[in-house]
Design a protein around this motif. Structure first.
Motif, PDB file in Angstrom:
ATOM      1  N   ILE B  22       0.859  -1.198   0.000  1.00  0.00           N
ATOM      2  CA  ILE B  22       0.000   0.000   0.000  1.00  0.00           C
ATOM      3  C   ILE B  22       0.894   1.247   0.000  1.00  0.00           C
ATOM      4  CG2 ILE B  22      -1.905   1.163   1.144  1.00  0.00           C
ATOM      5  CD1 ILE B  22      -2.378  -1.539   2.680  1.00  0.00           C
ATOM      6  N   SER B  24       1.597   4.297   0.901  1.00  0.00           N
ATOM      7  CA  SER B  24       1.074   5.332   1.809  1.00  0.00           C
ATOM      8  C   SER B  24       2.047   6.494   1.970  1.00  0.00           C
ATOM      9  CB  SER B  24       0.753   4.701   3.166  1.00  0.00           C
ATOM     10  OG  SER B  24       1.824   3.879   3.617  1.00  0.00           O
ATOM     11  N   ASP B  33      -5.920   8.223  -0.551  1.00  0.00           N
ATOM     12  CA  ASP B  33      -6.667   6.977  -0.356  1.00  0.00           C
ATOM     13  C   ASP B  33      -5.752   5.841   0.080  1.00  0.00           C
ATOM     14  OD1 ASP B  33      -8.893   8.321  -1.047  1.00  0.00           O
ATOM     15  OD2 ASP B  33      -9.112   7.441  -3.049  1.00  0.00           O
ATOM     16  N   ASP B  34      -4.543   5.804  -0.482  1.00  0.00           N
ATOM     17  CA  ASP B  34      -3.600   4.755  -0.106  1.00  0.00           C
ATOM     18  C   ASP B  34      -3.187   4.889   1.356  1.00  0.00           C
ATOM     19  OD1 ASP B  34      -3.366   3.520  -2.724  1.00  0.00           O
ATOM     20  OD2 ASP B  34      -2.305   5.336  -3.325  1.00  0.00           O
ATOM     21  N   GLN B  37      -5.824   3.547   3.413  1.00  0.00           N
ATOM     22  CA  GLN B  37      -5.896   2.081   3.349  1.00  0.00           C
ATOM     23  C   GLN B  37      -4.815   1.447   4.246  1.00  0.00           C
ATOM     24  OE1 GLN B  37      -5.505   0.624  -0.718  1.00  0.00           O
ATOM     25  NE2 GLN B  37      -5.531  -1.487   0.070  1.00  0.00           N
ATOM     26  N   GLN B  40      -6.075   1.612   7.734  1.00  0.00           N
ATOM     27  CA  GLN B  40      -7.100   0.588   8.005  1.00  0.00           C
ATOM     28  C   GLN B  40      -6.466  -0.784   8.173  1.00  0.00           C
ATOM     29  OE1 GLN B  40     -10.042   0.478   8.980  1.00  0.00           O
ATOM     30  NE2 GLN B  40     -10.457   2.666   8.778  1.00  0.00           N
ATOM     31  N   TRP B  41      -5.436  -1.045   7.371  1.00  0.00           N
ATOM     32  CA  TRP B  41      -4.798  -2.354   7.424  1.00  0.00           C
ATOM     33  C   TRP B  41      -4.277  -2.657   8.832  1.00  0.00           C
ATOM     34  CZ3 TRP B  41      -0.423  -4.850   8.788  1.00  0.00           C
ATOM     35  CH2 TRP B  41      -0.244  -6.158   8.305  1.00  0.00           C
TER      36      TRP B  41
END
Lengths: 453, 453
Positions: B22, B24, B33-34, B37, B40-41
């Motif tokens: 991802i 980030s 958005d990355d 994500q 969230q991971w």
């Protein structure tokens, strides 16, 4: 014939706009087809007027060579110009597209409008007009229009000796410069030389974390800044060893004459958007621009240039830079001085590589010639004002070679204005000056062939 | 439980590779958005092991806060880390894609492998392992994993006071640094501070022809080089007024201790691909990296950077640069010194604008604490070698704030290696060190709760 010139103005403008739509950026390898197309355009234009035209391949972009019929016992004039243009970047600074020629307030905006498509086309149009009017030209005119002026004219320079018979002439005429100012046309009798380089400083084999390595590893961008700073002091005086050895003092009578020109530092600063002008103390602005050597950084590249922060020691840092030289300064000698200086000043822990791009010496033309007198008269008739004699800070690398190889006189007749934004966004050429240039050119052929008593 | 750790290694590696896929990049607004994500991971990972997890929005990227059940009368440890990563550029220097994690020769290559996803995940995995093994943890562990460490942690810093109850702890544990060297683990008790800036020098309102204007108009790229050069001398000594006022001399006993570490300038130079190291005279390489302030240019941008030559005076020139600071140096005071210096040194004919990005003071931790002793024991068990006490040249801006706001001790346990290419292409993390880090972390909880007599 002059009435005809007025009638032809819409067509003359349309011709120029057509040519300007072709993005003939000679330094950009992706533009090769466009450069070729701009070459064909001017070759076709000359051919359709009845000139003998030859498109001559080189190792780079081709030369266009054309000539009108020889005139027994009459003088021969060579018109030189170029169909290539500078890159248009930064694109977002253009009000209209660089290759979408647009007239606003009497100015035609496009890359190449003044440098040099618009200016060289004035001579092409005037000769086409003479030919189509059915009047035999009172002299022979040759054209040499190249596609590599903006990248140093190396191929033309190489081929010039073997072309010397074909290009033989009494005088070369070049319109690739400016009038002195609005309403004050000029004949330019001096140009600065040029030498361009790219310096790359390399340090670690890749970008490093500035926290873990800062203090242990020389930063190539700092090394580059130190090297570049060491080359010029805060007054603009160049610090390379021996750099000024071949720079001659300006004759006092020349300085006196230039000081009488209507120059205003304040207006000049305002026109380029700076609070204050800058340069060597002891010289006027015209002296510094026309007759003193200078150093400029043209581009800097290193490390993180995107959004936000990236705390690295970059692996590489590079600069493109150029010198403007005065007559008698030799670009090759400068390269040696530069290498010597860099070797002496490079810090430990980095390596440097100097790429030598093009170089050309400065040029001075005689002004006590029948050609200069003919130009004075032709320009006064077309522009309504007697031209002044000036120099120019820019460089036309091939001009000195013409003098040497062809042994001819030289006339630099600039129809542009100094705020035409040559090499910058929103390059322009005043439509009125394009028309006046065509008229001055048309009259020039007559003045040269029939000098006033 | 340690047997279980070995059995879980394939899954632990797979987890890390998933997270590394991802991209980030917190400084890149197109990656929002990355970043979300990646947040969230790790929240999901913690939640699925039974921790109480809260994803807390901020004005920027969210915070992940998680905790194991409280242990009556037991200590509380806060693990801090970050799920955001540095930009991956220059992309063409990566052997495998920065977001396509790949194991080669025992190293896992990906942006964020060591900084910080791989390192913070060791603690997440060890806690998950304790929880899933059904053994109640002998202490309470809280996690604070943020998404803005690489852009200065400004939002976390702002929110920290109101989170102080929730994050209350006896000790904060951070794995975001390096071992001393291959086979020599370390406990880091000092970090440098940081201050990052972007300086833009503006001259004429647009790029100008260097022939027509060179010698009349100050070149912003030259002005930038002169300004940057004036900030640091050729030995790396910073020239801002008062810059060293708050820099304390290193205690001799500390210098003696560091000099006993197995450091080789030659090997260091070779590992980064330079012929020679560089820095202030009178200090060893470790002293210069860990305990002396430094200045680095991180990026340079000006004028023509494309192919070929463009002989312009650029309208703008800019530099991104950063300082590393030592304890007691104040980033805000530095900003004032910098403005004072720039104002005093800026040449005529250009304007300057300084953008202040993030800043954080340096940090020093106590090493005579039960937490440090517990870490020594746990690391020796997992790595087979007793750790040495070192400092680090990098900055973790939030650490000083933890000390101030939470009043806690601090343990910096780096599992990485100094050649892991953090912030550079081909960032990596040794797979073996990832596994050892998980084991050391798992043992640490026990050592803290059951200190040796």
């Amino acid at each position: 014939m002059l009435t005809d010139l007025h009638a032809e103005r819409p067509q003359h403008l349309e011709d120029l706009m057509q040519w300007l739509r072709i993005p003939s950026v000679s330094s950009d390898s992706r533009r090769k087809d466009d450069v070729q197309q701009a070459c064909q355009w001017i070759a076709t234009k000359l051919g359709s007027a009845g000139l003998k035209v030859d498109v001559m391949p080189t190792e780079g972009h081709p030369l266009v060579i054309a000539e009108t019929p020889p005139v027994d016992g009459g003088p021969v004039v060579l018109v030189y110009g170029h169909y290539d243009v500078q890159p248009a970047e930064p694109l977002d600074h253009w009000i209209s597209g660089p290759f979408d020629p647009t007239v606003r307030d009497g100015d035609l905006f496009a890359r190449g409008a003044t440098d040099d498509k618009g200016q060289v086309l004035t001579h092409v149009q005037s000769v086409c007009q003479w030919m189509s009017a059915g009047n035999p030209l009172p002299l022979q005119i040759k054209f040499l229009i190249e596609g590599e002026e903006e990248v140093g004219s190396a191929n033309l320079e190489r081929l010039l000796p073997e072309l010397s018979d074909r290009l033989a002439c009494d005088c070369v005429v070049i319109s690739d410069s400016s009038q002195y100012g609005d309403g004050q046309p000029a004949i330019t009798y001096g140009l600065r030389g040029i030498a361009t380089y790219e310096l790359t400083v390399s340090g670690p084999s890749q970008d490093l974390h500035s926290g873990s390595f800062g203090g242990a590893v020389m930063n190539p961008a700092i090394a580059l800044c130190h090297l570049l700073s060491s080359m010029v002091d805060s007054d603009g005086v160049i610090q390379l060893p021996g750099f000024y050895d071949d720079v001659e003092d300006l004759p006092e009578d020349q300085r006196d004459q230039w000081r009488q020109l209507p120059q205003s530092d304040e207006a000049f600063a305002k026109s380029v958007g700076v609070e204050q002008l800058f340069g060597e103390t002891g010289y006027t602005t015209d002296e510094r621009r026309w007759a003193r050597p200078t150093f400029d950084i043209n581009g800097l590249t290193s490390g993180h240039q995107g959004e936000g922060v990236k705390t690295i020691i970059p692996a590489l840092a590079s600069a493109k830079f150029s010198f403007r030289l005065v007559p008698h300064q030799d670009p090759e000698r400068l390269t040696n001085q530069l290498r010597e200086h860099l070797a002496a000043h490079v810090p430990v822990g980095v390596a440097w590589d100097l790429k030598v791009d093009h170089g050309a010496p400065g040029m001075l033309a005689r002004i006590d010639t029948p050609f200069a007198r003919a130009a004075e008269a032709a320009i006064e008739q077309a522009f309504g004002t007697r031209p002044v004699f000036i120099r120019e800070g820019g460089s036309i690398p091939i001009v000195t070679r013409f003098q040497e190889v062809l042994g001819c006189d030289c006339l630099l007749l600039g129809w542009g204005l100094s705020d035409d934004n040559a090499h910058s966004p929103n390059e322009k050429f005043r439509v009125q000056d394009y028309y006046r240039g065509i008229e001055a050119s048309a009259r020039l052929w007559n003045e040269i062939a029939n000098p006033p008593e």
